[in-house]
Design an enzyme around this catalytic site. Structure first.
Site, short mmCIF file in Angstrom:
data_model
loop_
_atom_site.label_atom_id
_atom_site.label_comp_id
_atom_site.label_asym_id
_atom_site.label_seq_id
_atom_site.Cartn_x
_atom_site.Cartn_y
_atom_site.Cartn_z
N ASP A 62 -10.59 -69.24 38.95
CA ASP A 62 -10.90 -70.53 38.40
C ASP A 62 -12.02 -70.26 37.55
O ASP A 62 -12.91 -69.31 37.81
CB ASP A 62 -11.12 -71.62 39.30
CG ASP A 62 -12.09 -71.46 40.27
OD1 ASP A 62 -12.54 -70.40 40.68
OD2 ASP A 62 -12.90 -72.60 40.59
N GLU B 20 -13.68 -71.76 43.60
CA GLU B 20 -14.90 -71.19 43.81
C GLU B 20 -16.11 -72.11 43.15
O GLU B 20 -16.86 -72.52 43.43
CB GLU B 20 -14.98 -69.97 43.49
CG GLU B 20 -16.31 -69.00 44.13
CD GLU B 20 -17.65 -69.44 43.26
OE1 GLU B 20 -18.76 -69.04 43.59
OE2 GLU B 20 -17.36 -69.82 41.80
N1 BES Z 1 -20.34 -66.13 39.94
C1 BES Z 1 -21.15 -67.15 40.44
C2 BES Z 1 -22.06 -66.73 41.41
C3 BES Z 1 -23.39 -66.43 40.84
C4 BES Z 1 -24.33 -67.07 40.12
C5 BES Z 1 -23.65 -64.93 40.98
C6 BES Z 1 -25.39 -66.50 39.49
C7 BES Z 1 -24.88 -64.42 40.34
C8 BES Z 1 -25.45 -65.10 39.48
C9 BES Z 1 -20.23 -68.04 41.13
O1 BES Z 1 -18.92 -68.15 40.40
C10 BES Z 1 -20.84 -69.74 40.89
O2 BES Z 1 -21.26 -70.20 39.82
N2 BES Z 1 -20.93 -70.16 42.18
C11 BES Z 1 -21.58 -71.51 42.33
C12 BES Z 1 -21.07 -71.89 43.41
C13 BES Z 1 -21.31 -73.34 43.74
C14 BES Z 1 -20.37 -74.28 43.05
C15 BES Z 1 -21.08 -73.85 45.35
C16 BES Z 1 -22.83 -71.40 41.94
O3 BES Z 1 -23.82 -70.83 42.52
O4 BES Z 1 -23.13 -72.44 41.26
ZN ZN Z 2 -19.54 -69.28 38.51
#
Ligand code: BES
Ligand code: ZN
Length: 458
Positions: free
Chosen positions: A91, A156
């Site tokens: 997603d 996610e």
């Molecule tokens: N890929 C990201 C996680 C991430 C963010 C890794 C910044 C490295 C740097 C992931 O897809 C993401 O955006 N996660 C969300 C999770 C939330 C909705 C619980 C986030 O971190 O906001």
């Molecule tokens: Zn993300």
């Protein structure tokens, strides 16, 4: 026509163009999990991925959830060898505001060696490079040196709300020695990186209800409490003047990062001014006593993500709004527990809410923070694979973002988790003009292909 070869890396070189074309097909599917009008597209992306896994020889199927389906692919032809679980998400975030994209969000476009598209780096490109690494092994040798489970979710970006239950319910099937994830960025171009931590998350909506409907601010203002002001007062209690979070008990469970990890972070080449300029912010701020990287990677936060109340259109309108709403999320560090933070937040808001309005706090989603055990055969194999492919030793970095399921993998499956990402700073994840380096896409697949061999031999 490429000659058959026994070498996965040579296979990846010979088939690089086809791999890109396939990635671009994946990127064309607008699998925006947050928007119900894209539910069909999100399911289409799941089906596309299942078919891609089946085409390279995995047993692949969709698993229904109350939300978007989970894609599971399995290859278990290496009895006695370890089992790796590859996790990623198909997603993507909403692409809006569309007018700020230089090329359409769902029409992958290459500029300067980077592919621009929503989901290019977060996370379709990084997930698909694992598929290409698997294919390279299966096509050249007809087998993998380890057993592999591919688990990809479609929620996610909206908090992985159905994944923990799936992992719990399927824990026997998902049993593995280690989990490998590419959903993060390298510290800098050319500097391969292994993550040592992720922050967790507790996400809330705060609704303040005042009068039954909007009122004339002259006829009623001054005598009827204003919900926008009430919300502003509530939000203003969440931090002290120096930036520390003022919710009682918020820091109680925080376990300091080991001095060795902090020393490692301080040794990374990091320029505050460069970071400030990249963020486009007039200044940097945060808790006193911590470096910028420590604030991002080792300290919890409480942030307003959205605010809504009253008249926000052109010109002036004298109105006393009936309601106000804020989206607030806390990034958590070990050992903060999202459920405990939910309890503390609700108690705090109830305590500080001014009289004359009704305030409700709704918990939207949460995820545990995570810290790696940096050692063991998988970590060593990853270090070597990254060094071989990028020509330099990886650095160990932290991360301020969250991947909610990571804590569950560790807790429920008891598996070591390795986070090795191939994004880059400035990649515009969640923003207009998201991009991924095609060179990193290609190298990433080579790293993962090599990782299988090194880990199997360890
Ligand atoms: N890929 C990201 C996680 C991430 C963010 C890794 C910044 C490295 C740097 C992931 O897809 C993401 O955006 N996660 C969300 C999770 C939330 C909705 C619980 C986030 O971190 O906001
Ligand atoms: Zn993300």
């Amino acid at each position: 026509m490429a000659q058959p070869t026994q070498d996965p890396a040579a296979f990846l070189d010979a088939h690089a163009e086809r791999a890109r074309d396939e990635l671009f097909d994946f990127l064309r599917i607008p699998s925006v999990s947050a928007r119900s009008e894209h539910d069909g597209d999100t399911r289409r992306a799941a089906g596309w991925l299942r078919d891609a896994l089946a085409a390279i020889g995995l047993d692949a199927a969709l698993h229904e959830t109350p939300g978007h389906p989970i894609v599971l692919g399995e290859w278990r032809g290496a009895p006695g060898a370890p089992t790796l679980l590859v996790y990623g998400h198909y997603d993507v975030q909403p692409a809006e505001p569309l007018e700020l994209w230089d090329s359409p969000a769902f029409e992958p476009t290459v500029r300067d060696g980077n592919v621009y598209a929503r989901g290019s780096v977060d996370d379709k490109g990084q997930l698909f490079l694992h598929v290409k690494a698997l294919e390279a092994h299966l096509r050249t040798r007809g087998a993998l040196p380890v057993n592999v489970i591919v688990l990809a979710e479609g929620e996610e970006e909206v908090g992985s709300v159905n994944l923990e239950a799936f992992v719990e319910a399927e824990k026997a099937r998902l049993a593995c020695d280690a989990v490998v994830i590419s959903d993060s960025a390298m510290f800098a171009p050319g500097i391969p990186s292994i993550l040592s931590s992720l922050r967790g998350m507790a996400y809330f909506q705060i609704d303040v209800q005042g009068p039954a409907g909007d009122l004339h601010s002259g006829s009623y203002g001054g005598a009827v409490p204003n919900p926008a002001m009430a919300l502003a007062r509530i939000l203003a209690t969440m931090h002290d003047a120096d930036g520390t979070v003022a919710i009682p008990g918020f820091y109680d469970a925080v376990r300091p990062f080991p001095d060795a990890v902090r020393a490692q972070m301080r040794a990374l080449p990091f320029d505050d001014e460069h970071f400030r300029a990249e963020a486009g912010s007039p200044a940097l701020g945060g808790e006193p006593g911590y470096t910028v990287l420590e604030r991002l990677w080792t300290r919890p936060t409480c942030e307003v993500n959205g605010l809504l109340s009253g008249y926000t259109g052109e010109g002036a309108k004298t109105v006393l709004p009936a309601k106000a709403m804020a989206k607030v999320s806390c990034r958590l560090v070990p050992d903060q527990d999202p459920l405990e933070i939910e309890r503390l937040m609700a108690a705090h808001v109830a305590r500080v809410a001014p009289p004359g309005v009704t305030v409700t706090v709704t918990h939207l989603h949460g995820g545990r923070p995570w810290r790696a055990d940096l050692g063991g055969p998988l970590f060593d194999a990853a270090k070597q694979a990254l060094a071989e492919v990028f020509g330099r030793e990886p650095v160990v970095t932290g991360e301020g973002g969250s991947i909610p399921v990571v804590g569950d993998f560790q807790r429920v499956l008891g598996a070591t988790v390795l986070l090795v990402g191939f994004g880059l700073p400035g990649e515009n994840a969640h923003a207009p003009n998201e991009w991924m380096s095609l060179d990193n896409f290609h190298r990433g697949a080579k790293v993962i292909a090599r990782l299988y061999d090194l880990y199997a031999k360890a």
